[in-house]
Structures are given as C-alpha cells and as structure tokens.
Design an enzyme around this catalytic site. Structure first.
Site, PDB file in Angstrom:
ATOM      1  N   GLU A 179       0.840  -1.203   0.000  1.00  0.00           N
ATOM      2  CA  GLU A 179       0.000   0.000   0.000  1.00  0.00           C
ATOM      3  C   GLU A 179       0.873   1.250   0.000  1.00  0.00           C
ATOM      4  O   GLU A 179       2.055   1.213   0.326  1.00  0.00           O
ATOM      5  CB  GLU A 179      -0.928   0.017   1.218  1.00  0.00           C
ATOM      6  CG  GLU A 179      -0.333  -0.485   2.518  1.00  0.00           C
ATOM      7  CD  GLU A 179       0.885   0.286   3.020  1.00  0.00           C
ATOM      8  OE1 GLU A 179       0.851   1.528   2.957  1.00  0.00           O
ATOM      9  OE2 GLU A 179       1.852  -0.351   3.476  1.00  0.00           O
ATOM     10  N   GLU A 215       4.656  -0.640   1.918  1.00  0.00           N
ATOM     11  CA  GLU A 215       4.716  -0.758   0.455  1.00  0.00           C
ATOM     12  C   GLU A 215       4.630  -2.197  -0.045  1.00  0.00           C
ATOM     13  O   GLU A 215       4.544  -2.433  -1.228  1.00  0.00           O
ATOM     14  CB  GLU A 215       6.006  -0.139  -0.123  1.00  0.00           C
ATOM     15  CG  GLU A 215       6.168   1.337   0.088  1.00  0.00           C
ATOM     16  CD  GLU A 215       7.443   1.871  -0.552  1.00  0.00           C
ATOM     17  OE1 GLU A 215       8.138   1.103  -1.262  1.00  0.00           O
ATOM     18  OE2 GLU A 215       7.755   3.054  -0.346  1.00  0.00           O
TER      19      GLU A 215
END
Length: 350
Positions: free
Chosen positions: A172, A315
């Site tokens: 994300e 991430e």
C-alpha cells in the site's frame, strides 16, 4: 492490467486436504532431517492446499499495491502531508520505490493501483474516490464506496489470475494509513486506540498521543458497528484498506495464496476474515511490523510471522522479502532426492 468484471460473490471453499497430505508425504520422503525446514515446509503444504495441487509452483509472483489518500491527515496525524502519496505513487510507475527495487531482485512483478489518490497519478487507475473524508469529523466514506473498494481488490486478484500469477503479495501507499488501520483494528478487536496505535512514519511522542486521541474521537463520533466489518471500514477505514481486503477475498475466491505485508495489510486481512472467516486459510504472514497492533492482529488471525527484522517501511517490502525463503524451500521440495535415491535409511518420526 486491464479493468474487467469479476465475480461479485465471496464464495470461498476450504483447503484441499488431499493435496496437503500428498505434499506432506513428499516432505517426509526427502533425504533430510524430518521437518528440517520448519515452518517453511508448513507454508508449502498450505500453498498445496490452496492450489489443490501438491506440485506447488509460485514462479510467477505479483505485488498489488493499493494507493489512496486519507482525509484524516488534516488532523496532523502524520509527519508529512497528503501530497507525498501522489509523489510515491508516481515513483511506483517509474520503479523507484523500495518495494520496486526489492521486487526486481526477488522476481516479483509490481502492480500499483490508484484506488483513491486525491490527484491524478501515473499508475493504473481503479479510483473509487479522490481520497476519503476526515473520519474525525464524520464517516471516512459511504458504505457503497467501501464496497466498491473491496470489489476493486477482487478485480485486481482476478486480473492477476488471468495473467497466470500464482501468488499475490499485498502492499500500500497512503499517508495517514497507519491511523486508519489502527482505528479499524481498535474497533474490530475491541481495544483502546492506545493499545493498537504506533508512531507510523516517525511521529514524536506528542504526535503519537495526538494520533491516538484523533482515533478515539473518530470512533466516538462515528460509532462503527464492530459486528459489521463493512461499517467499520466505511466509517474509520481507508480505500487502500478496502482494496487490500478485496485482494485477500479475491485470492481466496480464486484459490491463490496471498501474502500479508505489515500493519495496514494486516488490518485489511482482518476485515476480509471478518467478512468471510475461511479467507484466513489463504493468507501467509510475512513479518512482525513495529506497529503496536500488529501482534494482536496476528494472534487474532492465528498467524505466526516468518520474519522478525524490525521492518516498518510498508509498500509490500516485507511480503517481497519473504519470497526468496519460499523459493529456496520449494527448490528443496522439488529437486532434493528422496532417501531411496541416495540409498540411506529414511528418518522415522519419533
């Protein structure tokens, strides 16, 4: 990745026990000490059950990165403002993020998706809204938007399946998303925000107290129903969390293992498992993130992390870091001779 329609039901079946038993037998026949690779063996057995085939392959790997802004950032819960979300999202398009660089080394293809960034970006767009609203002042989004975010994640899983990917990793990008994740976890686990809220991307002690109070205010104002995960997602969650919950659901629907990354990914997994408990069987954890609520979510989901590296980058980096371990375990599983092949007496369980 082209946008396309998907099956909107959440039909999830159990793991294939026959494939798991065959996989277990293969591990027992390999010429090495029994259970020598520990939980890595268990992971391969789980993947066999997910795929319905003891001939496990995860050669084609996809990291799905959900990118979205969070209106609660205006409450000062993060060290940076929302403009950073778009900058880093665009860096994903150019392969210039930590997750992209690690993925290149680990043989993982990266698919960033703009599900809710407040400006136009360079990545594939499946935008539900231009960011969420400030949950400290009202619901972060409508229930319809929360549903649409979940379906965007299911679509992403479906597209990856159509492209032949065998394992999905979750990542994300969204400034403020440790705040929304802490709020979701606080409600679903019935914990005070203090117990599940960390400093995110570098808050001070004072900033952490402010973040906890903002979450407390949002929960008191919106009164999300802990028995209704969609209501919780809509009122105090984020579009990225909804999208990742959809990836977990989609992976289970389409029988693809899904690797949980850190705290935001864990919050999404918790939402998905509250919607459909059988989803848990399709999830592989990666690491124990530094956020306060991570261990509580792992315990709730019955998951034990593989990595204890103190990582807190997000991430999808920890999910990517797990891949070489699984690849090495599979190399042994596929190619190591059995006891007969090297003419020694097999180990026996004692």
């Amino acid at each position: 990745m082209e946008k396309t329609e998907e099956n909107n039901s959440f039909k999830v079946t159990g793991l294939d026990q026959t494939s798991m038993e065959r996989c277990q037998r293969r591990w027992m026949q390999i010429a090495k000490p029994l259970y020598g690779l520990g939980r890595l063996e268990d992971a391969i057995i789980q993947i066999a059950g997910i795929m319905g085939n003891e001939k496990v392959s995860i050669d084609k790997k996809a990291l799905i990165v959900m990118c979205a802004d969070n209106g609660v950032v205006e409450e000062g819960v993060s060290q940076t403002d929302s403009s950073v979300t778009a900058v880093v999202t665009d860096n994903f398009a150019e392969g210039k993020t930590s997750a992209c660089l690690m993925s290149r080394r680990a043989g993982v293809d990266v698919f960033p998706i703009d599900i809710g960034v407040q400006t136009k970006t360079k990545v594939y767009e499946d935008k539900v809204a231009w960011g969420t609203r400030n949950m400290a002042k009202g619901p972060a989004m409508s229930k319809k938007e929360a549903q649409e975010a979940i379906h965007a994640g299911i679509r992403a899983a479906w597209r990856c399946r159509e492209l032949g990917y065998q394992i999905l990793l979750t990542g994300e990008m969204g400034i403020g998303n440790t705040t929304t994740s802490s709020a979701v976890v606080s409600v679903l686990l019935g914990k005070d925000p203090k117990e599940v809220t960390g400093k995110g991307a570098g808050l001070s002690d004072e900033g952490l107290l402010r973040k906890q109070q903002v979450i407390r205010t949002a929960i008191q104002r919106n009164r999300p129903d802990p028995q209704d995960p969609l209501d919780v997602l809509a009122k105090v969650g984020g579009l990225d969390i909804g999208g990742l919950a959809g990836v977990f659901l989609g992976g289970a629907m389409y029988r693809i293992p899904v690797v949980m990354d850190g705290f935001i990914s864990a919050a999404a997994a918790l939402v998905a498992c509250r919607i459909e408990p059988k989803v848990s069987d399709y999830i592989l954890p990666s690491h124990l993130s530094g956020e306060g609520g991570m261990s509580l979510v792992l315990k709730e989901l019955g998951k034990e992390p593989f990595l204890h590296c103190g990582m807190k980058l997000g991430e999808g980096t920890a999910a990517v870091a797990l891949m070489p371990l699984l690849d090495m375990a599979l190399e042994v599983y596929r190619h190591m001779p059995d006891f007969d092949g090297i003419q020694i007496e097999a180990y026996q369980p004692l």
